[in-house]
Design an enzyme around this catalytic site. Sequence first.
Site, PDB file in Angstrom:
ATOM      1  N   ARG A  46       1.008  -0.996   0.077  1.00 24.10           N
ATOM      2  CA  ARG A  46      -0.088   0.325  -0.033  1.00 24.10           C
ATOM      3  C   ARG A  46       1.154   0.985   0.170  1.00 24.10           C
ATOM      4  O   ARG A  46       2.191   1.659   0.696  1.00 24.10           O
ATOM      5  CB  ARG A  46      -1.379   0.244   0.842  1.00 24.10           C
ATOM      6  CG  ARG A  46      -1.683  -1.006   1.136  1.00 24.10           C
ATOM      7  CD  ARG A  46      -2.601  -0.906   2.591  1.00 24.10           C
ATOM      8  NE  ARG A  46      -3.599  -1.895   2.739  1.00 24.10           N
ATOM      9  CZ  ARG A  46      -3.247  -2.931   3.157  1.00 24.10           C
ATOM     10  NH1 ARG A  46      -2.138  -3.156   3.785  1.00 24.10           N
ATOM     11  NH2 ARG A  46      -4.406  -4.759   3.410  1.00 24.10           N
ATOM     12  N   LYS A 103      -2.190  -2.410   7.495  1.00 25.89           N
ATOM     13  CA  LYS A 103      -3.507  -1.774   8.130  1.00 25.89           C
ATOM     14  C   LYS A 103      -4.051  -3.131   9.767  1.00 25.89           C
ATOM     15  O   LYS A 103      -3.082  -4.226  10.230  1.00 25.89           O
ATOM     16  CB  LYS A 103      -4.419  -2.148   7.791  1.00 25.89           C
ATOM     17  CG  LYS A 103      -4.856  -1.469   6.600  1.00 25.89           C
ATOM     18  CD  LYS A 103      -6.221  -1.613   5.849  1.00 25.89           C
ATOM     19  CE  LYS A 103      -6.413  -0.799   4.495  1.00 25.89           C
ATOM     20  NZ  LYS A 103      -7.629  -0.918   4.065  1.00 25.89           N
ATOM     21  N   HIS A 118      -1.926   2.650  -6.299  1.00 20.43           N
ATOM     22  CA  HIS A 118      -2.797   1.441  -6.249  1.00 20.43           C
ATOM     23  C   HIS A 118      -2.972   1.219  -7.611  1.00 20.43           C
ATOM     24  O   HIS A 118      -3.315  -0.074  -7.233  1.00 20.43           O
ATOM     25  CB  HIS A 118      -4.084   2.792  -5.948  1.00 20.43           C
ATOM     26  CG  HIS A 118      -4.985   1.615  -4.497  1.00 20.43           C
ATOM     27  ND1 HIS A 118      -4.792   0.400  -3.906  1.00 20.43           N
ATOM     28  CD2 HIS A 118      -6.193   1.089  -4.987  1.00 20.43           C
ATOM     29  CE1 HIS A 118      -5.323   0.039  -2.918  1.00 20.43           C
ATOM     30  NE2 HIS A 118      -6.621  -0.153  -3.760  1.00 20.43           N
ATOM     31  N   ARG A 169      -0.390  -0.942  -8.009  1.00 17.12           N
ATOM     32  CA  ARG A 169      -0.699  -2.583  -6.260  1.00 17.12           C
ATOM     33  C   ARG A 169      -0.740  -3.451  -6.967  1.00 17.12           C
ATOM     34  O   ARG A 169      -1.251  -4.841  -7.528  1.00 17.12           O
ATOM     35  CB  ARG A 169      -1.273  -1.748  -5.321  1.00 17.12           C
ATOM     36  CG  ARG A 169      -1.133  -3.001  -4.348  1.00 17.12           C
ATOM     37  CD  ARG A 169      -1.679  -2.040  -2.754  1.00 17.12           C
ATOM     38  NE  ARG A 169      -3.072  -2.646  -2.244  1.00 17.12           N
ATOM     39  CZ  ARG A 169      -2.501  -4.202  -0.968  1.00 17.12           C
ATOM     40  NH1 ARG A 169      -1.256  -3.707  -0.658  1.00 17.12           N
ATOM     41  NH2 ARG A 169      -3.367  -4.341  -0.199  1.00 17.12           N
ATOM     42  N   HIS A 221      -3.868  -8.618   2.825  1.00 18.99           N
ATOM     43  CA  HIS A 221      -5.359  -8.648   3.301  1.00 18.99           C
ATOM     44  C   HIS A 221      -5.765  -9.626   3.707  1.00 18.99           C
ATOM     45  O   HIS A 221      -5.821 -10.792   3.956  1.00 18.99           O
ATOM     46  CB  HIS A 221      -6.068  -9.304   1.938  1.00 18.99           C
ATOM     47  CG  HIS A 221      -6.211  -7.882   0.730  1.00 18.99           C
ATOM     48  ND1 HIS A 221      -6.309  -8.297  -1.087  1.00 18.99           N
ATOM     49  CD2 HIS A 221      -5.921  -6.685   0.214  1.00 18.99           C
ATOM     50  CE1 HIS A 221      -6.263  -7.375  -1.897  1.00 18.99           C
ATOM     51  NE2 HIS A 221      -6.142  -6.474  -1.175  1.00 18.99           N
ATOM     52  N   TYR A 237      -8.721  -9.537  -8.282  1.00 22.14           N
ATOM     53  CA  TYR A 237      -7.975  -9.439  -9.175  1.00 22.14           C
ATOM     54  C   TYR A 237      -8.179 -10.916 -10.448  1.00 22.14           C
ATOM     55  O   TYR A 237      -8.168 -11.047 -11.207  1.00 22.14           O
ATOM     56  CB  TYR A 237      -6.581  -9.898  -8.765  1.00 22.14           C
ATOM     57  CG  TYR A 237      -6.323  -8.700  -8.022  1.00 22.14           C
ATOM     58  CD1 TYR A 237      -6.236  -7.002  -8.570  1.00 22.14           C
ATOM     59  CD2 TYR A 237      -6.447  -8.138  -6.114  1.00 22.14           C
ATOM     60  CE1 TYR A 237      -5.969  -6.002  -8.057  1.00 22.14           C
ATOM     61  CE2 TYR A 237      -6.372  -7.328  -5.451  1.00 22.14           C
ATOM     62  CZ  TYR A 237      -5.663  -6.160  -6.893  1.00 22.14           C
ATOM     63  OH  TYR A 237      -5.733  -4.661  -5.485  1.00 22.14           O
TER      64      TYR A 237
END
Length: 318
Positions: A161, A185, A262, A265, A288, A297
């Site tokens: 990220r 995160k 992004h 990514r 994730h 994806y």
Amino acid sequence: MRTKPSDAKLIGLFLDMLAAEQGAGPNTLDAYRRDLTDFSEFLGRAGRSFADAETQTLRDYLADLDTRGFKSTSVARRLSAMRHLYRFLLNERIRGDDPAAILSGPKRGRGLPKVLSIADVDRMLRRAKELSEAEDASPSKRLRALRLYCLLEVLYATGLRVSELVALPRSAAKRDARMIVVRGKGNKERLVPLNEASRQAMADYLAATEAAKADKKNSVAASKWLFPSFGESGHLTRQHFARDLKELAVASGLQARLVSPHVLRHAFASHLLHNGADLRIVQTLLGHTDISTTQIYTHVVEERLKSLVRDLHPLAEK
């Protein structure tokens, strides 16, 4: 009789919970604060507050967002914030019910992420390298070019990220490092491998920052960040990197609107899957929590396969 807490105080308590229990970052907290403040202002005009709003009032707010021209994705985000808030108020016994529980959000299709082709990424990498090797560039301009090339190589090699990338510590660029520890995160750490190109880009960039030590006004080499902000304390901002990336895209013959950190990514993930990588491995690399987030994806790859069959199959309709 106990006085009901104000909406502003409840927003503060709610954000404190998100930060402490879920590890929400500044950007997430700011987004929640903006959304809930707007909701509170609507309730105030209706003579209501978080503590006594009813389900119909919440529906009226969602209708008001639609009247104001909010997109379905934005309305859905506001509804999500409301649901989180009222679950919090219920758990804290500030309310005895959850007026948002039965609300339904706007239907929205899940769009496919924009993805650059391998050739597009290669064009950008080649152009960035050319700029970093320009012999007529001043030392400061060359250092900036090396920084951008290093950022691009590391981003495409790892799929980080942008917030994780710009906040990498200087220690991540050890010459023998084949893996870097990334704090993502929720303050969760994960190991991400580096390829040879990204390690070499890091080495070249660090060598240039060491050479900058001769200039006492240059604090780049003394920073704890791998990508410090020139002339300021702290690391490079996400916005600054995004601007540099768009300028590089134009210099590479690509449209600036199609390129962002992004999008790169996305390219990292889809190119891995296109070449046979396991979905679970890509999920781990991207950080994730839920594999359903990564599965988007696979749709990108499916669309490419459909195009190949349609365009190249000998029995396809012409």
